[in-house]
Design a protein around this motif. Sequence first.
Motif, PDB file in Angstrom:
ATOM      1  N   THR A  38       1.275  -1.228  -0.078  1.00  0.00           N
ATOM      2  CA  THR A  38      -0.284   0.343   0.175  1.00  0.00           C
ATOM      3  C   THR A  38       0.860   1.634  -0.150  1.00  0.00           C
ATOM      4  O   THR A  38       1.874   0.775   0.243  1.00  0.00           O
ATOM      5  CB  THR A  38      -0.754  -0.007   1.094  1.00  0.00           C
ATOM      6  N   TYR A  39       0.178   2.623  -0.398  1.00  0.00           N
ATOM      7  CA  TYR A  39       1.003   3.862   0.033  1.00  0.00           C
ATOM      8  C   TYR A  39      -0.240   4.070   1.538  1.00  0.00           C
ATOM      9  O   TYR A  39      -1.168   4.239   1.780  1.00  0.00           O
ATOM     10  CB  TYR A  39       0.438   4.852  -1.023  1.00  0.00           C
ATOM     11  N   THR A  40       0.654   4.658   2.079  1.00  0.00           N
ATOM     12  CA  THR A  40       0.288   4.848   3.807  1.00  0.00           C
ATOM     13  C   THR A  40       0.334   6.399   3.473  1.00  0.00           C
ATOM     14  O   THR A  40       0.819   7.688   3.229  1.00  0.00           O
ATOM     15  CB  THR A  40       0.739   4.487   4.896  1.00  0.00           C
ATOM     16  N   ASN A  41      -0.774   7.394   4.121  1.00  0.00           N
ATOM     17  CA  ASN A  41      -1.117   8.485   4.868  1.00  0.00           C
ATOM     18  C   ASN A  41      -0.748   8.868   6.151  1.00  0.00           C
ATOM     19  O   ASN A  41      -1.794   9.197   6.980  1.00  0.00           O
ATOM     20  CB  ASN A  41      -1.962   9.735   3.925  1.00  0.00           C
ATOM     21  N   SER A  42      -0.929   7.310   7.296  1.00  0.00           N
ATOM     22  CA  SER A  42      -1.179   8.078   8.509  1.00  0.00           C
ATOM     23  C   SER A  42      -0.631   6.881   9.301  1.00  0.00           C
ATOM     24  O   SER A  42      -0.005   5.405   8.781  1.00  0.00           O
ATOM     25  CB  SER A  42      -2.688   7.388   8.951  1.00  0.00           C
ATOM     26  N   GLN A  45      -1.347   2.419   8.964  1.00  0.00           N
ATOM     27  CA  GLN A  45      -2.054   1.640   8.235  1.00  0.00           C
ATOM     28  C   GLN A  45      -0.610   1.012   7.763  1.00  0.00           C
ATOM     29  O   GLN A  45       1.052   1.477   8.615  1.00  0.00           O
ATOM     30  CB  GLN A  45      -2.280   3.167   7.000  1.00  0.00           C
ATOM     31  N   SER A  69       5.527   2.945   6.567  1.00  0.00           N
ATOM     32  CA  SER A  69       5.316   3.907   5.386  1.00  0.00           C
ATOM     33  C   SER A  69       5.996   3.264   4.331  1.00  0.00           C
ATOM     34  O   SER A  69       6.904   2.702   3.941  1.00  0.00           O
ATOM     35  CB  SER A  69       6.048   4.839   6.036  1.00  0.00           C
ATOM     36  N   ASN A  70       4.606   3.161   3.092  1.00  0.00           N
ATOM     37  CA  ASN A  70       4.841   3.411   1.595  1.00  0.00           C
ATOM     38  C   ASN A  70       5.657   2.333   1.618  1.00  0.00           C
ATOM     39  O   ASN A  70       6.377   2.275   0.426  1.00  0.00           O
ATOM     40  CB  ASN A  70       5.139   4.740   1.718  1.00  0.00           C
ATOM     41  N   SER A  72       5.083  -0.263  -0.468  1.00  0.00           N
ATOM     42  CA  SER A  72       4.191  -0.411  -2.134  1.00  0.00           C
ATOM     43  C   SER A  72       4.802  -1.935  -2.671  1.00  0.00           C
ATOM     44  O   SER A  72       3.862  -1.941  -3.409  1.00  0.00           O
ATOM     45  CB  SER A  72       4.637   0.606  -3.044  1.00  0.00           C
ATOM     46  N   GLU A  89      10.677   5.625  -0.512  1.00  0.00           N
ATOM     47  CA  GLU A  89      10.353   6.860  -0.104  1.00  0.00           C
ATOM     48  C   GLU A  89      12.033   7.197  -0.565  1.00  0.00           C
ATOM     49  O   GLU A  89      13.119   6.649  -1.727  1.00  0.00           O
ATOM     50  CB  GLU A  89      10.733   7.031   1.494  1.00  0.00           C
ATOM     51  N   ASN A 369      -6.836   1.148   1.796  1.00  0.00           N
ATOM     52  CA  ASN A 369      -6.050   2.643   1.832  1.00  0.00           C
ATOM     53  C   ASN A 369      -4.731   2.282   0.593  1.00  0.00           C
ATOM     54  O   ASN A 369      -4.112   1.326   0.785  1.00  0.00           O
ATOM     55  CB  ASN A 369      -5.810   2.209   2.892  1.00  0.00           C
ATOM     56  N   GLN A 370      -5.142   2.868  -0.733  1.00  0.00           N
ATOM     57  CA  GLN A 370      -4.147   2.863  -1.932  1.00  0.00           C
ATOM     58  C   GLN A 370      -3.410   1.177  -2.205  1.00  0.00           C
ATOM     59  O   GLN A 370      -2.681   1.139  -2.129  1.00  0.00           O
ATOM     60  CB  GLN A 370      -3.319   3.994  -1.671  1.00  0.00           C
TER      61      GLN A 370
END
Length: 378
Positions: A38-42, A45, A69-70, A72, A89, A369-370
């Motif tokens: 996934t891609y994360t924003n919190s 996740q 984070s991220n 992917s 990143e 989430n993404q």
Amino acid sequence: MKKSLLPILLSGLIACSTPQQKDTEKTTPMTYQFLVGTYTNSPEQGIDFLTVSPESDSINLKTLVSNFSNPSFVLANNSGSLVFSLQEEAGKGGGKIASFKRDLSSNHLTLIDSLETGGDHPCHIALSPNEDFLILSNYTGGSLSAFKVDSEGKLTFSQLIQHEGKGTNPDRQEGPHVHSSTFDKEGKHVLVADLGTNGVYVYDFNPENPESLTLQEKVEMTPGDGPRHLAFSPDGKEVYVVQEMTAVVEVFDYNDGKMTPKQRLSLLEDGFDGAVGAAEVRVSPDGNNVYVSNRGDANTISAFRKGENGSFELIAHYPSGGLMPRNFNLTPDGKYLISAHQKSGDIVVFDRNLETGELKETMLRTKGNQPVYLFPIN
């Protein structure tokens, strides 16, 4: 003379029990499991886990690793005991590669190791056939990062290879953008798709001495193509390259590191006018079908079947069931196709006809989430 009732009783028990056992086997639903990048924003996740049981109309998504984070791109070894994920990143040391130990009963992931990749925005991981070597594709960094992996999942940095050059598109190909690396079926070569320099690089790989990847040749694509991902046929004699920027899947004959162009297949309906972004390619277990996702304004999955003459023909361009189908995958038995959508968050299940390769969207879907990568796991 009295006859014993025992044989009669036993035969009656067998007659009663055998159909019941068969019925139990028939009604046991098959459950498929996928790691989800996934891609994360919190902080809540991270790496997700998807279970799908189409026969029981069940689909479930949960987070295995949060505050990561991220992630992917995520994959596992053949046994499913080790899981590898990147963190897409940028920074002084580039992105990161992490290894986890997986509890096969609970699916709990325990972090083993984490190292910087040396290149910005890693977006793809390749695991060698011997499962002792990882290659990270650093998209913004335009480089490859290689790592040794021991049996416990510990990582050791091995090699960084920097690509140079550019393509004809000044907006997308101003410099190298390494998008994926894929081992061939024999494990003797690694094919690296570089969208920025518009080529597929063929590297020699020696499983006995995996610390040194050496470039054999760069195979130029048609100007403006932007190669992204690729996949091999089950017999390893063909390779299918997704050309992201022209929305084409290109078929090549393959023999011991040599690629020979064979066929170009459009992912667009006649008269289509809009943005495109070809993304993922998958091959059916029997090798008779190739599937490719297309983002942009298309949001489709194109299905092709191999004809009697060995060339592929279009089955259909199917709506993918959501927005931005960055990734999708087939279940290992080929019965279903699962499509993940970065923009809309939908994860959608399709029936796949094993004879014709045709797809039919089911009612099974869930939100994530993404979600941007699906990896089948035991």
